[in-house]
Design an enzyme around this catalytic site. Sequence first.
Site, PDB file in Angstrom:
ATOM      1  N   GLY A 196       0.813  -1.222   0.000  1.00 27.88           N
ATOM      2  CA  GLY A 196       0.000   0.000   0.000  1.00 27.88           C
ATOM      3  C   GLY A 196       0.841   1.263   0.000  1.00 27.88           C
ATOM      4  O   GLY A 196       0.520   2.229   0.677  1.00 27.88           O
ATOM      5  N   ALA A 197       1.922   1.245  -0.783  1.00 30.43           N
ATOM      6  CA  ALA A 197       2.895   2.348  -0.716  1.00 30.43           C
ATOM      7  C   ALA A 197       2.667   3.424  -1.774  1.00 30.43           C
ATOM      8  O   ALA A 197       3.489   4.310  -1.936  1.00 30.43           O
ATOM      9  CB  ALA A 197       4.313   1.796  -0.829  1.00 30.43           C
ATOM     10  N   VAL A 208      -2.525  -7.332  -2.792  1.00 30.67           N
ATOM     11  CA  VAL A 208      -2.061  -8.152  -1.657  1.00 30.67           C
ATOM     12  C   VAL A 208      -3.185  -8.969  -1.012  1.00 30.67           C
ATOM     13  O   VAL A 208      -2.932  -9.709  -0.071  1.00 30.67           O
ATOM     14  CB  VAL A 208      -1.322  -7.316  -0.584  1.00 30.67           C
ATOM     15  CG1 VAL A 208       0.030  -6.855  -1.090  1.00 30.67           C
ATOM     16  CG2 VAL A 208      -2.163  -6.158  -0.088  1.00 30.67           C
ATOM     17  N   SER A 245      -5.324   1.185  13.076  1.00 39.60           N
ATOM     18  CA  SER A 245      -6.063   2.456  13.113  1.00 39.60           C
ATOM     19  C   SER A 245      -6.650   2.642  14.498  1.00 39.60           C
ATOM     20  O   SER A 245      -6.937   1.653  15.195  1.00 39.60           O
ATOM     21  CB  SER A 245      -7.204   2.401  12.094  1.00 39.60           C
ATOM     22  OG  SER A 245      -8.044   3.525  12.236  1.00 39.60           O
ATOM     23  N   TYR A 257     -14.439  -1.923   8.577  1.00 36.99           N
ATOM     24  CA  TYR A 257     -13.117  -1.313   8.780  1.00 36.99           C
ATOM     25  C   TYR A 257     -12.697  -1.421  10.249  1.00 36.99           C
ATOM     26  O   TYR A 257     -11.590  -1.865  10.557  1.00 36.99           O
ATOM     27  CB  TYR A 257     -13.163   0.154   8.338  1.00 36.99           C
ATOM     28  CG  TYR A 257     -11.829   0.862   8.417  1.00 36.99           C
ATOM     29  CD1 TYR A 257     -10.783   0.529   7.558  1.00 36.99           C
ATOM     30  CD2 TYR A 257     -11.609   1.866   9.347  1.00 36.99           C
ATOM     31  CE1 TYR A 257      -9.562   1.177   7.637  1.00 36.99           C
ATOM     32  CE2 TYR A 257     -10.394   2.527   9.430  1.00 36.99           C
ATOM     33  CZ  TYR A 257      -9.372   2.176   8.569  1.00 36.99           C
ATOM     34  OH  TYR A 257      -8.160   2.811   8.650  1.00 36.99           O
ATOM     35  N   ALA A 258     -13.605  -1.039  11.154  1.00 39.26           N
ATOM     36  CA  ALA A 258     -13.288  -1.144  12.589  1.00 39.26           C
ATOM     37  C   ALA A 258     -12.997  -2.601  12.956  1.00 39.26           C
ATOM     38  O   ALA A 258     -12.069  -2.894  13.717  1.00 39.26           O
ATOM     39  CB  ALA A 258     -14.446  -0.603  13.422  1.00 39.26           C
ATOM     40  N   ALA A 298     -11.990  -5.124  10.913  1.00 37.49           N
ATOM     41  CA  ALA A 298     -10.746  -5.618  10.298  1.00 37.49           C
ATOM     42  C   ALA A 298      -9.526  -5.065  11.034  1.00 37.49           C
ATOM     43  O   ALA A 298      -8.546  -5.784  11.250  1.00 37.49           O
ATOM     44  CB  ALA A 298     -10.703  -5.221   8.822  1.00 37.49           C
ATOM     45  N   LYS A 299      -9.571  -3.790  11.434  1.00 37.73           N
ATOM     46  CA  LYS A 299      -8.409  -3.208  12.121  1.00 37.73           C
ATOM     47  C   LYS A 299      -8.260  -3.776  13.529  1.00 37.73           C
ATOM     48  O   LYS A 299      -7.131  -3.981  14.003  1.00 37.73           O
ATOM     49  CB  LYS A 299      -8.517  -1.681  12.160  1.00 37.73           C
ATOM     50  CG  LYS A 299      -8.385  -1.010  10.799  1.00 37.73           C
ATOM     51  CD  LYS A 299      -7.057  -1.295  10.105  1.00 37.73           C
ATOM     52  CE  LYS A 299      -6.774  -0.303   8.979  1.00 37.73           C
ATOM     53  NZ  LYS A 299      -5.559  -0.659   8.210  1.00 37.73           N
TER      54      LYS A 299
HETATM   55  N1  LIG Z   1      -5.205   8.328   6.537  1.00 39.89           N
HETATM   56  C1  LIG Z   1      -5.678   8.136   7.747  1.00 39.89           C
HETATM   57  O1  LIG Z   1      -6.203   9.040   8.380  1.00 39.89           O
HETATM   58  C2  LIG Z   1      -5.553   6.774   8.384  1.00 39.89           C
HETATM   59  C3  LIG Z   1      -5.969   6.639   9.706  1.00 39.89           C
HETATM   60  C4  LIG Z   1      -5.858   5.411  10.332  1.00 39.89           C
HETATM   61  C5  LIG Z   1      -5.346   4.331   9.630  1.00 39.89           C
HETATM   62  N2  LIG Z   1      -4.961   4.465   8.347  1.00 39.89           N
HETATM   63  C6  LIG Z   1      -4.447   3.292   7.659  1.00 39.89           C
HETATM   64  O2  LIG Z   1      -3.158   3.584   7.166  1.00 39.89           O
HETATM   65  C7  LIG Z   1      -2.921   2.797   6.001  1.00 39.89           C
HETATM   66  C8  LIG Z   1      -2.458   3.727   4.892  1.00 39.89           C
HETATM   67  O3  LIG Z   1      -3.513   4.605   4.594  1.00 39.89           O
HETATM   68  P1  LIG Z   1      -3.396   5.908   3.682  1.00 39.89           P
HETATM   69  O4  LIG Z   1      -4.372   6.862   4.248  1.00 39.89           O
HETATM   70  O5  LIG Z   1      -1.997   6.305   3.497  1.00 39.89           O
HETATM   71  O6  LIG Z   1      -3.861   5.423   2.220  1.00 39.89           O
HETATM   72  P2  LIG Z   1      -5.183   4.692   1.695  1.00 39.89           P
HETATM   73  O7  LIG Z   1      -6.278   4.696   2.697  1.00 39.89           O
HETATM   74  O8  LIG Z   1      -5.455   5.261   0.383  1.00 39.89           O
HETATM   75  O9  LIG Z   1      -4.751   3.149   1.487  1.00 39.89           O
HETATM   76  C9  LIG Z   1      -3.460   2.700   1.436  1.00 39.89           C
HETATM   77  C10 LIG Z   1      -3.042   2.140   0.076  1.00 39.89           C
HETATM   78  O10 LIG Z   1      -3.473   0.783  -0.005  1.00 39.89           O
HETATM   79  C11 LIG Z   1      -3.625   0.487  -1.365  1.00 39.89           C
HETATM   80  N3  LIG Z   1      -4.394  -0.731  -1.543  1.00 39.89           N
HETATM   81  C12 LIG Z   1      -5.720  -0.893  -1.365  1.00 39.89           C
HETATM   82  N4  LIG Z   1      -6.071  -2.161  -1.648  1.00 39.89           N
HETATM   83  C13 LIG Z   1      -4.930  -2.814  -2.000  1.00 39.89           C
HETATM   84  C14 LIG Z   1      -4.645  -4.152  -2.389  1.00 39.89           C
HETATM   85  N5  LIG Z   1      -5.614  -5.070  -2.468  1.00 39.89           N
HETATM   86  N6  LIG Z   1      -3.373  -4.483  -2.675  1.00 39.89           N
HETATM   87  C15 LIG Z   1      -2.382  -3.545  -2.599  1.00 39.89           C
HETATM   88  N7  LIG Z   1      -2.591  -2.278  -2.240  1.00 39.89           N
HETATM   89  C16 LIG Z   1      -3.853  -1.917  -1.939  1.00 39.89           C
HETATM   90  C17 LIG Z   1      -4.317   1.727  -1.910  1.00 39.89           C
HETATM   91  O11 LIG Z   1      -4.206   1.799  -3.318  1.00 39.89           O
HETATM   92  C18 LIG Z   1      -3.589   2.841  -1.182  1.00 39.89           C
HETATM   93  O12 LIG Z   1      -2.498   3.333  -1.940  1.00 39.89           O
HETATM   94  C19 LIG Z   1      -4.208   2.060   5.687  1.00 39.89           C
HETATM   95  O13 LIG Z   1      -4.131   0.737   6.176  1.00 39.89           O
HETATM   96  C20 LIG Z   1      -5.249   2.854   6.458  1.00 39.89           C
HETATM   97  O14 LIG Z   1      -6.361   2.053   6.823  1.00 39.89           O
HETATM   98  C21 LIG Z   1      -5.061   5.671   7.694  1.00 39.89           C
END
Ligand SMILES: NC(=O)c1ccc[n+]([C@@H]2O[C@H](COP(=O)([O-])OP(=O)(O)OC[C@H]3O[C@@H](n4cnc5c(N)ncnc54)[C@H](O)[C@@H]3O)[C@@H](O)[C@H]2O)c1
Length: 264
Positions: free
Chosen positions: A15-16, A70, A151, A165-166, A168-169
């Site tokens: 997810g980069a 993934v 999260s 989402y809640a 899964a996390k």
């Molecule tokens: N942004 C926030 O406020 C926040 C808060 C709490 C947790 N998070 C968690 O942090 C992580 C990163 O979040 P973010 O906000 O940077 O980006 P994001 O929510 O857009 O998701 C992260 C990345 O995952 C990729 N992705 C989704 N499904 C995928 C798959 N099947 N295979 C490979 N890649 C996949 C997406 O394309 C995206 O680039 C996530 O797990 C998110 O749930 C984010």
Amino acid sequence: MHSSGLARRVAVVSGAAHGIGAAIAEALVRDGAKVWVCDVLEEPLEETVRRCRDAGGDAGSVAVGRVVDVSRPDAVRALIAEITAQDGGTDILVHSAGGVLGQVAQPVEEVTEDDWRAIVAVNLEAAFLLVREVVPGMKARGWGRIVTISSGAGRSYSQTGIQAYASAKAGLIGFTRQIARELGQFGITANSVAPGFVLSNPSSQRQWEALGAAGQQAFFNALAIKRLGRPEEIAHAALFFASEEAGYVTGQTLSVDGGRWMLG
Ligand SMILES: NC(=O)c1ccc[n+]([C@@H]2O[C@H](COP(=O)([O-])OP(=O)(O)OC[C@H]3O[C@@H](n4cnc5c(N)ncnc54)[C@H](O)[C@@H]3O)[C@@H](O)[C@H]2O)c1
């Protein structure tokens, strides 16, 4: 300034393509690791690779990008096999892929199985698929770092109201703790970073704007530190868990959320 704390370590970050995962990849490269980044989004992933290459100093600390879903076992197996063939194995796994996949809150009685499963697949099941593939090599080398990005939603509730989402996390935090217990004896640690709200991509930007001035003020009122977090601040915590120095820390979840968790 470049550090060499993770020199010769090989990392994979899922997810980069976006904010948090991209910032973690960059931090690992800066610290000297060779980083494989993956995502389903090709163009922004290439941008991450460019960012990492600009950030990397040492010859060994470079980034390689692969388009990988993934949540697919065969795709995960192929990625980790390629890393093993080229670099001898994965020392550090950061599972940051996840999010709500563009879904919005619905009453629980209206949620479809497909919506539920899609979120659980990427946030939780993919962590299992990745861990399953990287662990044999980590065990063989007697060293490994597994970092999951969970999260605040997994510690309390989802502010956007998305049940899957809640769930899964919370499951991801449980999985991280369980493998920490199982793998500690092999020199492998497993920890989770639980971010608060971070403006990491266009969709979180939209969510933030949709709150309006009153909603944003209410959000800040619930925080000890009265501002939003930055992707780099999540990356610092992930980098600590990935470091040599964190070798006696395992099974932990660290909230990086401006003190919301603390205030309840
Ligand atoms: N942004 C926030 O406020 C926040 C808060 C709490 C947790 N998070 C968690 O942090 C992580 C990163 O979040 P973010 O906000 O940077 O980006 P994001 O929510 O857009 O998701 C992260 C990345 O995952 C990729 N992705 C989704 N499904 C995928 C798959 N099947 N295979 C490979 N890649 C996949 C997406 O394309 C995206 O680039 C996530 O797990 C998110 O749930 C984010």
